[in-house]
Design an enzyme around this catalytic site. Structure first.
Site, PDB file in Angstrom:
ATOM      1  N   GLY A  13      50.298  32.447  14.563  1.00  0.00           N
ATOM      2  CA  GLY A  13      51.036  32.328  15.779  1.00  0.00           C
ATOM      3  C   GLY A  13      52.339  31.825  15.909  1.00  0.00           C
ATOM      4  N   CYS A  14      52.599  31.322  16.693  1.00  0.00           N
ATOM      5  CA  CYS A  14      53.939  31.394  17.416  1.00  0.00           C
ATOM      6  C   CYS A  14      54.593  30.695  16.459  1.00  0.00           C
ATOM      7  CB  CYS A  14      54.028  30.269  18.835  1.00  0.00           C
ATOM      8  SG  CYS A  14      55.836  30.057  19.354  1.00  0.00           S
ATOM      9  N   PHE A  15      56.337  30.957  15.830  1.00  0.00           N
ATOM     10  CA  PHE A  15      56.571  30.364  14.682  1.00  0.00           C
ATOM     11  C   PHE A  15      56.555  29.000  15.351  1.00  0.00           C
ATOM     12  CE2 PHE A  15      60.641  33.319  14.897  1.00  0.00           C
ATOM     13  CZ  PHE A  15      60.692  32.643  16.735  1.00  0.00           C
ATOM     14  N   TRP A  16      57.219  28.353  16.387  1.00  0.00           N
ATOM     15  CA  TRP A  16      57.431  26.428  17.409  1.00  0.00           C
ATOM     16  C   TRP A  16      56.747  26.363  16.870  1.00  0.00           C
ATOM     17  CZ3 TRP A  16      58.807  29.498  23.177  1.00  0.00           C
ATOM     18  CH2 TRP A  16      59.271  29.892  23.055  1.00  0.00           C
ATOM     19  N   CYS A  17      55.427  26.494  17.144  1.00  0.00           N
ATOM     20  CA  CYS A  17      54.057  25.553  17.078  1.00  0.00           C
ATOM     21  C   CYS A  17      54.095  24.933  14.996  1.00  0.00           C
ATOM     22  CB  CYS A  17      52.572  26.278  17.040  1.00  0.00           C
ATOM     23  SG  CYS A  17      52.270  26.819  18.813  1.00  0.00           S
TER      24      CYS A  17
END
Length: 180
Positions: A13-17
């Protein structure tokens, strides 16, 4: 890189998570958001978001295996995203959000395959795990605005509603791995 450290490259998913969680893991020395697995050199965030470059949003996790080993890194990884969703995580849709492990050695590949078999045998999920396992590929660091994103923007909507619950789950389920 510091001697004795290993690298894990993970997309879920989103790398921020992923970045926000792995920054809190004891034994992790650095986490960097970036792109890998595609066919374009030096892609930008907007290139990757268009979904045409083949890249996945990933984190590169540098860790001390004497504190947290690769298997434990993968156990955390599988607990903070849904490895049964093909090319998406929640509302983030596209191949750039696929669940994927880029291995840096045959030993890492063997551990990743074993962990997936173990999760499937234990029926950890209601559906089949679709996480891909591939050897490492050329990697590009994401732009500076995507590094330490959660720490810089904790009140931003995505951070508050998507990342914060993942952090709570990590702290609850892996309290023994939370950096003190």
């Amino acid at each position: 890189m510091e001697q004795g450290l290993e690298i894990a490259t993970l997309g879920g998913g989103c790398f921020w998570c992923l970045e926000a969680v792995f920054q809190q893991v004891d034994g992790v020395r650095a986490v960097e958001s970036g792109y890998t697995g595609g066919h374009v050199s030096r892609p930008s965030y907007s290139d990757v978001c268009e979904g045409e470059t083949g890249h996945a949003e990933v984190v590169r996790v540098s860790f001390d295996p004497s504190v947290v080993n690769y298997r434990e890194i993968l156990e955390i990884f599988f607990s903070i995203h849904d490895p049964t969703q093909l090319n998406r995580q929640g509302n983030d849709i596209g191949t750039q959000y696929r669940s994927i492990i880029f291995t840096h050695s045959e030993a890492q590949r063997a551990v990743a395959e074993y962990v997936i078999r173990e999760l499937e045998a234990g029926h950890a999920y209601d559906a089949r795990i679709v996480t891909q396992i591939e050897p490492e590929q050329p990697y590009w660091r994401a732009e500076a605005s995507h590094q330490n994103y959660y720490q810089e923007h904790p009140a931003q909507g995505y951070c508050a509603f998507v990342i914060s619950p993942k952090l709570v789950k990590f702290r609850r389920d892996f309290s023994h791995h939370v950096r003190r």
